[in-house]
Write a protein that holds these residues in place. Structure first.
Motif, PDB file in Angstrom:
ATOM      1  N   PHE A 139       0.962  -1.201  -0.019  1.00 52.94           N
ATOM      2  CA  PHE A 139       0.063  -0.081   0.083  1.00 52.94           C
ATOM      3  C   PHE A 139       0.970   1.307   0.024  1.00 52.94           C
ATOM      4  O   PHE A 139       0.366   2.398   0.360  1.00 52.94           O
ATOM      5  CB  PHE A 139      -1.001   0.020   1.165  1.00 52.94           C
ATOM      6  CG  PHE A 139      -1.609  -1.164   1.417  1.00 52.94           C
ATOM      7  CD1 PHE A 139      -2.862  -1.405   0.413  1.00 52.94           C
ATOM      8  CD2 PHE A 139      -1.399  -2.232   2.417  1.00 52.94           C
ATOM      9  CE1 PHE A 139      -3.680  -2.557   0.558  1.00 52.94           C
ATOM     10  CE2 PHE A 139      -2.222  -3.272   2.197  1.00 52.94           C
ATOM     11  CZ  PHE A 139      -3.367  -3.505   1.655  1.00 52.94           C
ATOM     12  N   GLY A 140       2.288   1.123  -0.359  1.00 54.12           N
ATOM     13  CA  GLY A 140       3.093   2.231  -0.531  1.00 54.12           C
ATOM     14  C   GLY A 140       3.897   2.411   0.826  1.00 54.12           C
ATOM     15  O   GLY A 140       3.732   1.695   1.928  1.00 54.12           O
ATOM     16  N   GLY A 141       4.899   3.261   0.730  1.00 49.95           N
ATOM     17  CA  GLY A 141       5.642   3.429   1.836  1.00 49.95           C
ATOM     18  C   GLY A 141       6.830   4.256   1.544  1.00 49.95           C
ATOM     19  O   GLY A 141       7.082   4.755   0.493  1.00 49.95           O
ATOM     20  N   LYS A 142       8.069   3.813   2.282  1.00 48.94           N
ATOM     21  CA  LYS A 142       9.340   4.644   2.009  1.00 48.94           C
ATOM     22  C   LYS A 142      10.351   3.532   1.925  1.00 48.94           C
ATOM     23  O   LYS A 142      10.624   2.779   2.563  1.00 48.94           O
ATOM     24  CB  LYS A 142       9.494   5.661   3.136  1.00 48.94           C
ATOM     25  CG  LYS A 142       8.635   6.863   3.179  1.00 48.94           C
ATOM     26  CD  LYS A 142       8.911   7.718   4.422  1.00 48.94           C
ATOM     27  CE  LYS A 142       7.919   9.005   4.632  1.00 48.94           C
ATOM     28  NZ  LYS A 142       8.213  10.023   5.627  1.00 48.94           N
ATOM     29  N   LEU A 143      11.317   3.948   0.764  1.00 47.85           N
ATOM     30  CA  LEU A 143      12.425   3.142   0.651  1.00 47.85           C
ATOM     31  C   LEU A 143      13.830   4.016   0.896  1.00 47.85           C
ATOM     32  O   LEU A 143      13.757   5.212  -0.006  1.00 47.85           O
ATOM     33  CB  LEU A 143      12.408   2.478  -0.739  1.00 47.85           C
ATOM     34  CG  LEU A 143      13.702   1.782  -1.094  1.00 47.85           C
ATOM     35  CD1 LEU A 143      13.700   0.431  -0.344  1.00 47.85           C
ATOM     36  CD2 LEU A 143      13.550   1.194  -2.744  1.00 47.85           C
ATOM     37  N   VAL A 144      14.629   3.773   1.676  1.00 46.76           N
ATOM     38  CA  VAL A 144      15.964   4.616   1.796  1.00 46.76           C
ATOM     39  C   VAL A 144      16.970   3.715   1.382  1.00 46.76           C
ATOM     40  O   VAL A 144      17.295   2.492   2.016  1.00 46.76           O
ATOM     41  CB  VAL A 144      15.970   5.060   3.163  1.00 46.76           C
ATOM     42  CG1 VAL A 144      17.288   5.819   3.304  1.00 46.76           C
ATOM     43  CG2 VAL A 144      14.964   5.908   3.673  1.00 46.76           C
ATOM     44  N   ILE A 145      17.830   4.452   0.386  1.00 49.82           N
ATOM     45  CA  ILE A 145      18.922   3.414   0.124  1.00 49.82           C
ATOM     46  C   ILE A 145      20.185   4.438   0.461  1.00 49.82           C
ATOM     47  O   ILE A 145      20.303   5.645   0.070  1.00 49.82           O
ATOM     48  CB  ILE A 145      18.993   3.178  -1.481  1.00 49.82           C
ATOM     49  CG1 ILE A 145      18.048   2.151  -1.808  1.00 49.82           C
ATOM     50  CG2 ILE A 145      20.469   2.601  -1.974  1.00 49.82           C
ATOM     51  CD1 ILE A 145      17.725   2.060  -3.452  1.00 49.82           C
ATOM     52  N   GLU A 146      21.331   3.921   1.107  1.00 46.36           N
ATOM     53  CA  GLU A 146      22.150   4.786   1.519  1.00 46.36           C
ATOM     54  C   GLU A 146      23.508   3.996   1.721  1.00 46.36           C
ATOM     55  O   GLU A 146      23.416   2.739   1.497  1.00 46.36           O
ATOM     56  CB  GLU A 146      21.909   5.566   3.052  1.00 46.36           C
ATOM     57  CG  GLU A 146      21.676   4.178   4.142  1.00 46.36           C
ATOM     58  CD  GLU A 146      21.321   4.805   5.456  1.00 46.36           C
ATOM     59  OE1 GLU A 146      21.857   5.820   6.107  1.00 46.36           O
ATOM     60  OE2 GLU A 146      20.193   4.734   5.780  1.00 46.36           O
TER      61      GLU A 146
END
Length: 935
Positions: A695-702
């Protein structure tokens, strides 16, 4: 009556027996029968005999006065307030009987003394018979089984004041009924000869007063009956009240006037009532005299026996002194020796002839002379000295350690005339005691510093002693376990086996080795390996338990690594053979396709076979990646650039419902890695993250530079200490359950629906990282999301960057107190060890609720160091909010397996908070703690 119960020799405290009650009941029955027989004759007029009144009043006054004296004599010994009130009542009746006789008309004068009026004697009679029940009521309310409350002051003073009070009350009553008698209602007819039989204005007053007096007597009788337990005196006072009630009824209610039959018989009742208590008091005195006589006889007999025993005791005492193993010395107050037994000769080397008459300085070292003088002075003041350890000198000059006990010697008159000293050589025992104390101290240090759990229990399994290591192993302080049974802590399934081990130990199998599961304070299971022994002399079990949790975790990790390696070898072999088959298929399918190019149906079949072979080749590639046998082409790459390019590719792939954020280190190190495989790994992790956020969200690549130190390597055996480039992929998805988290890297394991995943994505990433000599770590919380961290080896050995400088810089500690909140027990133990090695003091909690109890206590806390994601109703952020309400000045530091960017972007923490991401070096920990404390 028990011997020595001195209070129970008196009637007022002696419990009434059934015999006493039966006698009193007999008197009441006889009185009642007599009353019933005489009742019809109450109004029969008899000749007037004034002498009868004088005799009756005199006898009654003397009776009550003697009773008063006997009761006051008991009061002087018992000091009972109740007894004083009762004695005052009898004094009151004695005095008013005299006054009543003196005011009686035609006895001494026609109208009586004291200016008596026609109604004076009638009202005195009512005051007399109504006043005594009031005293009895006071007695009943004040008494108890021991006689009642005692007076605090002088007995004589109390008696004098009670006499004064009685006479004052009597004087007031006489004044009222003589001087003011005209103000009182008339009780007798105008002629004073008797009640007015037909005068309506007189008769009600007499009957009303008589009825009131009767009710007062009856009330006193009932109250005294209810105030149990009854003494002998209580029983006879109740008989008196009953007889007095009959007196009032006969003399004032049923009779027709003075000198009729009722008048005379009522006085007889009153006289008998006075005699009852006097009789039992006199009998008591006779009994006391008999007991005193017997006591004197017994004392004379015992005195003679005592003299015989005294002589025998003197002989025995002399024998004891002569045969004693302790040196016994007597001396005068000036220090002259007067007695010297054989043990003293043996201990100090001087014979009795040599020592007696000499000063006690004879056996004192020069440095102890002042002590001797002080001891003699204390003895002269009457002090006794027990077990005083000091030193004395023998004839040959040896110094002895001795324990001395000294008591004053007194003459027959009690005057202190000397001292008696008992001396015991403790030289050897002191050496033994010193060695024993040293051994006890050593064992205590072992007990207190042991990392193993040491328990001492009794035969029932109750903990008698618990080592401090219980806090680290089970989470309980020793005092929380001491006094409780092992049943409260052992896993229910292991109780019976533990009992069998204890029984076997008591049957003679002294040394026992077994394993038992205990329940930690936070609810987790702790496996302990025990060595136990039974001590028959003191009936105690001794156990030493070693925590197997870390060992079993290491074994599980090792077995997992072996399993993964075995599966890797298997899949690698299968993939290798399958590649050979695919080579033949893909090589021949092209020839076959050319041969059937003009036949559409066969051409379509050939195309389908070619697609299947491509999919098989892709599957083989994934298997080889997991088996770490894929042909890698590692080279030095800029990870930041590669991740940035990969992120660009992801945006159209993941869809608009996924927000992508790239947080890339500006000074990132290059890594030695196959760029294609790294790109594939990032893509695989990103796609898994997308699937976890339907249902969607946040993806963080670091990316970031990292240094994995010795402490982290000790907790992760597959890690080599050194510099790494960290690539992290974080999501805000559904998270992974703990039972699935251990299997995510297994090949073909997937939680997706059939047909939506091969189960090789994370396996391929795992194999690629391991083949690249890197390290992979996954953090996940159900309902919060997942972070996967890849650590790749740094490519070159260029000059140290700021991170390396921090790692090698000197570590700065402190002395503050830090509360560590971490739900993972192994991590919590590791963190506490590192913090305490920096000099800090620590408190610990496994969840937010425990931490809040500590914060709400008066304990000093300088810093709250908490994990962000924790089980329970409160997470780390909410814990800090609650803590700052209780302690607004409290400093805080967060830690998490998620990266700082993932934590902030997932909305779990505010921007700018202090966060230490896992894993971290000791130098990072020290730096962040100081930064938090000094912020």
């Amino acid at each position: 009556m028990e011997a020595g119960d001195d209070r129970n020799i008196f009637l007022s405290t002696l419990p009434a027996t059934n015999r006493d009650r039966h006698i009193a009941l007999g008197v009441v029955i006889v009185s009642t029968i007599f009353f019933g027989v005489t009742l019809p004759f109450s109004r029969v007029q008899l000749p007037a005999v004034p002498a009868f009144v004088a005799s009756y009043q005199s006898a009654l006054a003397i009776n009550d006065l003697i009773t008063t004296i006997l009761l006051l004599s008991q009061f002087s010994l018992l000091r009972s307030r109740a007894l004083l009130v009762l004695a005052s009542g009898y004094l009151f009746t004695s005095v008013i009987a005299v006054v009543h006789g003196l005011t009686f008309p035609n006895l001494l004068t026609p109208t009586g003394l004291f200016n008596a009026g026609s109604q004076t004697t009638a009202w005195l009679y009512m005051i007399w018979h109504g006043g005594f029940p009031l005293f009895v009521l006071g007695y009943a309310l004040l008494k108890d089984k021991d006689g009642g409350r005692e007076i605090k002051g002088s007995v004589t003073e109390a008696i004098v004041w009670s006499i004064i009070a009685v006479f004052a009350a009597m004087a007031a009553a006489v004044y009222v009924v003589t001087e003011l008698h005209h103000l009182l209602p008339a009780l007798l007819d105008a002629k004073g000869g008797g009640p007015a039989l037909y005068g309506p204005s007189y008769r009600p007053a007499l009957y009303g007063a008589a009825i009131a007096v009767s009710l007062l007597n009856f009330a006193a009788l009932i109250v005294l009956w209810l105030r149990r337990p009854h003494s002998v005196l209580d029983i006879w006072i109740m008989v008196v009240l009953y007889a007095w009630l009959l007196d009032v009824v006969s003399s004032a209610l049923l009779n027709a006037g003075r000198f009729d039959f009722g008048f005379y018989i009522g006085r007889v009742y009153g006289l008998f009532a006075a005699c009852f208590v006097l009789a039992v008091l006199l009998l008591q005195n006779i009994n006391l005299q008999a007991r005193l006589s017997r006591l004197l006889h017994t004392m004379r007999r015992e005195s003679a026996s005592e003299q015989l025993r005294h002589g025998e005791r003197e002989r025995l005492f002399s024998a004891v002194v002569e045969s004693s193993n302790d040196a016994i010395i007597t001396q005068t107050l000036d220090g002259t020796i007067t007695g010297w037994n054989p043990a003293a000769e043996h201990l100090f080397g001087y014979t009795s002839i040599e020592a007696v008459g000499e000063h006690i300085d004879l056996i004192a070292p020069p440095e102890r002379l002042a002590e001797l003088r002080d001891i003699l002075a204390r003895i002269g003041r009457g002090e006794a000295i027990a077990h005083h350890e000091t030193q004395r000198k023998t004839r040959d000059g040896r110094i002895l350690d001795v324990s001395i006990s000294i008591s004053p010697l007194r003459s027959i008159s009690g005057e202190i005339v000397g001292a008696s000293k008992i001396a015991r050589d403790i030289t050897e025992s002191r050496k033994i005691q010193t060695a024993l104390n040293q051994e006890i101290e050593e064992r205590q240090r072992i007990f207190e510093t042991s990392q193993d759990l040491i328990l001492v229990t009794d035969t029932k399994g109750t903990f008698v002693q618990v080592s401090p290591s219980s806090m680290a192993i089970l989470g309980y302080r020793p005092e929380e376990m001491t006094g409780h049974t092992a049943v409260d802590f052992i896993h229910a399934d292991d109780l019976e086996s533990t009992r069998q081990e204890m029984r076997a130990a008591r049957r003679g199998h002294l040394m026992r080795n077994f394993e038992t599961r205990y329940v930690h304070k936070d609810g987790r299971i702790v496996n302990l390996s025990w060595m136990g022994a039974w001590s028959e002399p003191i009936h105690r079990h001794f156990f030493v338990g070693r925590d197997l949790t870390e060992k079993q975790a290491a074994e599980a990790h090792f077995h997992q690594a072996q399993k993964m390696d075995a599966v890797g070898q298997l899949t690698g072999g299968v993939a290798h053979d399958f590649n050979n088959i695919l080579t033949v298929i893909t090589g021949t399918i092209g020839i076959l396709a050319d041969a059937v190019a003009d036949e559409p149906q066969l051409s379509a079949i050939a195309k389908m076979i070619d697609d299947a072979a491509e999919r098989g080749a892709s599957l083989t590639k994934h298997l080889l990646a997991f088996a770490r046998r894929q042909p890698l082409q590692p080279r030095e790459i800029d990870v930041k650039t590669l991740v940035l390019e990969t992120t660009t590719l992801l945006r159209p792939t993941l869809g608009e419902h996924i927000q992508i954020s790239a947080q890339l280190a500006e000074d990132g190190w290059p890594a030695l890695v196959d760029p294609n495989q790294l790109t594939t790994a990032v893509l695989n992790l990103s796609l898994n993250a997308r699937d976890a956020m339907p249902f969607g969200g946040k993806l963080v690549i670091e990316t970031a530079n990292a240094y994995l130190d010795e402490s982290y390597a000790a907790m992760n055996t597959d890690v080599t200490v050194g510099n790494y480039v960290m690539v992290a992929v974080s999501d805000t998805g559904t998270g992974i359950s703990p039972e699935n988290l251990e299997r995510v890297f297994d090949p073909f394991f997937t939680t997706k629906e059939v047909g939506k995943g091969t189960g090789l994505g994370l396996s391929m990433v795992f194999g690629f990282v391991k083949q690249s000599n890197g390290h992979i770590k996954i953090y996940s919380e159900v309902g919060h999301g997942t972070t996967v961290k890849i650590y790749l080896p740094r490519a070159t050995g260029l000059s140290d960057t700021s991170v390396e400088s921090q790692a090698s810089a000197s570590i700065k500690g402190g002395h503050e107190t830090i509360l560590v909140v971490e739900d993972d027990a192994l991590v919590r133990r590791y963190v506490i060890t590192q913090i305490e090695s920096l000099g800090y003091k620590t408190l610990e909690a496994s969840r937010a609720s425990e931490a809040l109890k500590i914060i709400d206590s008066p304990k000093t806390i300088d810093l709250l160091f908490t994990d962000v994601i924790m089980p329970g109703s409160l997470n780390g952020r909410q814990l800090v909010d609650e803590a700052l309400v209780l302690r607004p000045a409290l400093k805080t530091l967060f830690t998490s397996g998620y990266t700082e960017n993932a934590i902030v972007h997932h909305g779990r923490l505010d921007t700018g908070v202090l966060l230490l991401t896992k894993p971290y070096r000791k130098s990072d920990l020290a730096r962040m703690i100081r930064l938090a404390l000094e912020s």
